[in-house]
Design a protein around this motif. Structure first.
Motif, short mmCIF file in Angstrom:
data_model
loop_
_atom_site.label_atom_id
_atom_site.label_comp_id
_atom_site.label_asym_id
_atom_site.label_seq_id
_atom_site.Cartn_x
_atom_site.Cartn_y
_atom_site.Cartn_z
N SER A 32 7.77 92.55 -8.74
CA SER A 32 6.77 92.97 -9.55
C SER A 32 5.98 92.01 -10.17
O SER A 32 6.54 90.90 -10.38
N GLU A 81 3.56 92.15 -12.46
CA GLU A 81 3.69 92.60 -14.03
C GLU A 81 4.63 93.59 -13.99
O GLU A 81 4.81 94.39 -13.10
N PRO A 82 5.10 94.03 -15.32
CA PRO A 82 6.29 94.82 -15.23
C PRO A 82 5.49 96.34 -14.72
O PRO A 82 4.30 96.81 -15.18
N GLY A 83 6.48 97.25 -14.11
CA GLY A 83 5.75 98.64 -13.65
C GLY A 83 5.91 99.42 -14.80
O GLY A 83 6.35 99.18 -15.89
N GLU A 84 4.87 100.39 -14.73
CA GLU A 84 4.77 101.46 -15.98
C GLU A 84 5.47 102.83 -15.54
O GLU A 84 5.02 103.39 -14.64
N THR A 129 6.04 106.81 -16.33
CA THR A 129 5.44 107.54 -17.44
C THR A 129 5.90 109.27 -16.89
O THR A 129 6.41 109.22 -15.73
N PRO A 173 7.60 106.70 -22.38
CA PRO A 173 7.04 105.68 -21.25
C PRO A 173 8.18 104.36 -21.40
O PRO A 173 8.29 104.08 -22.34
N ARG A 196 8.82 100.39 -19.13
CA ARG A 196 8.55 99.55 -18.25
C ARG A 196 9.62 99.00 -17.30
O ARG A 196 10.80 99.16 -17.94
N TYR A 197 9.40 98.47 -16.36
CA TYR A 197 10.45 98.15 -15.28
C TYR A 197 10.20 97.14 -14.38
O TYR A 197 9.02 96.73 -14.25
N THR A 198 11.16 96.29 -13.77
CA THR A 198 10.80 95.30 -12.75
C THR A 198 11.13 95.91 -11.50
O THR A 198 12.21 96.69 -11.49
N ILE A 211 13.74 96.27 -17.85
CA ILE A 211 12.82 95.17 -18.06
C ILE A 211 13.55 94.23 -19.13
O ILE A 211 13.24 92.81 -18.93
N ILE A 247 2.98 100.36 -9.93
CA ILE A 247 3.69 99.00 -10.17
C ILE A 247 2.77 98.26 -9.11
O ILE A 247 2.28 98.72 -8.16
#
Ligand code: HEM
Length: 162
Positions: A20, A22-25, A27, A33, A35-37, A59, A156
């Motif tokens: 990733s 930047e962090p995935g979003e 929802t 909501p 965030r994750y990698t 995250i 992501i």
């Protein structure tokens, strides 16, 4: 290393390891909501098949979360792709769709789950992989459950690390 089987050459742009960028979003109407990698691996062993493994992480704690693993095939002589997937949550799904240039649009056509999978039940998955002009890979996943209509769950972008 063995040469890539010509049957999956149209998917060569996916091969390798992606992290990733930047962090995935994450929802969905029913959840907070988040965030994750995530790290993606697309490999092959010379068969007319791509192997994939997706590992998502928390995250902050970096603990393993969602994981998916399976195979990708192309119907010979067409741009029709099958994505055969097992998820650590007890869900298995087959998604199929079309490859157009460097974009893969998939729709679930079969979904099944273990008898003790967590509620709610996933009833549909739509997934898009797109290689962006800047060389990053983008994944968007929408899902429907037995109590929510088709809505985006994940977005992501990844950069290739090998
Ligand atoms: C929640 C499905 C991928 C993280 C959920 C829910 C479902 C689901 C059905 C519960 C929604 C509700 O309560 O209404 C899926 C499917 C995926 C997927 C089908 C892949 C196709 C991911 C990935 C992550 C993730 C890659 C990355 C960490 C979460 C989190 C929640 C959640 C944090 C909220 C807390 C929880 O219910 O565990 N997902 N998910 N999911 N998902 Fe996913």
């Amino acid at each position: 290393t063995v040469p890539l089987n010509a049957a999956v050459a149209p998917l060569e742009w996916l091969l390798g390891t992606w992290e990733s960028a930047e962090p995935g979003e994450g929802t969905f109407p029913t959840i907070k909501p988040f965030r994750y990698t995530e790290t993606l691996h697309f490999t092959h062993v010379g068969q007319p098949v791509i192997n994939f493994m997706f590992n998502a992480f928390h995250i902050e704690t970096k603990k393993p979360l969602h994981r998916e693993s399976g195979f990708i095939r192309i119907k010979p002589g067409t741009n029709h792709v099958a994505f055969i997937n097992a998820q650590n949550t007890g869900l298995v799904d087959i998604e199929e769709g079309e490859l157009t240039d460097k974009q893969l649009n998939l729709q679930s056509c079969a979904l099944s789950r273990i008898s003790f999978a967590k509620e709610p039940q996933v009833q549909q998955i739509c997934r898009i992989f797109r290689l962006q002009p800047d060389g990053k890979l983008e994944q968007t996943v929408s899902m429907a459950t037995n109590n929510q209509p088709l809505t985006q769950h994940l977005h992501i972008t990844y950069q290739r690390t090998s």
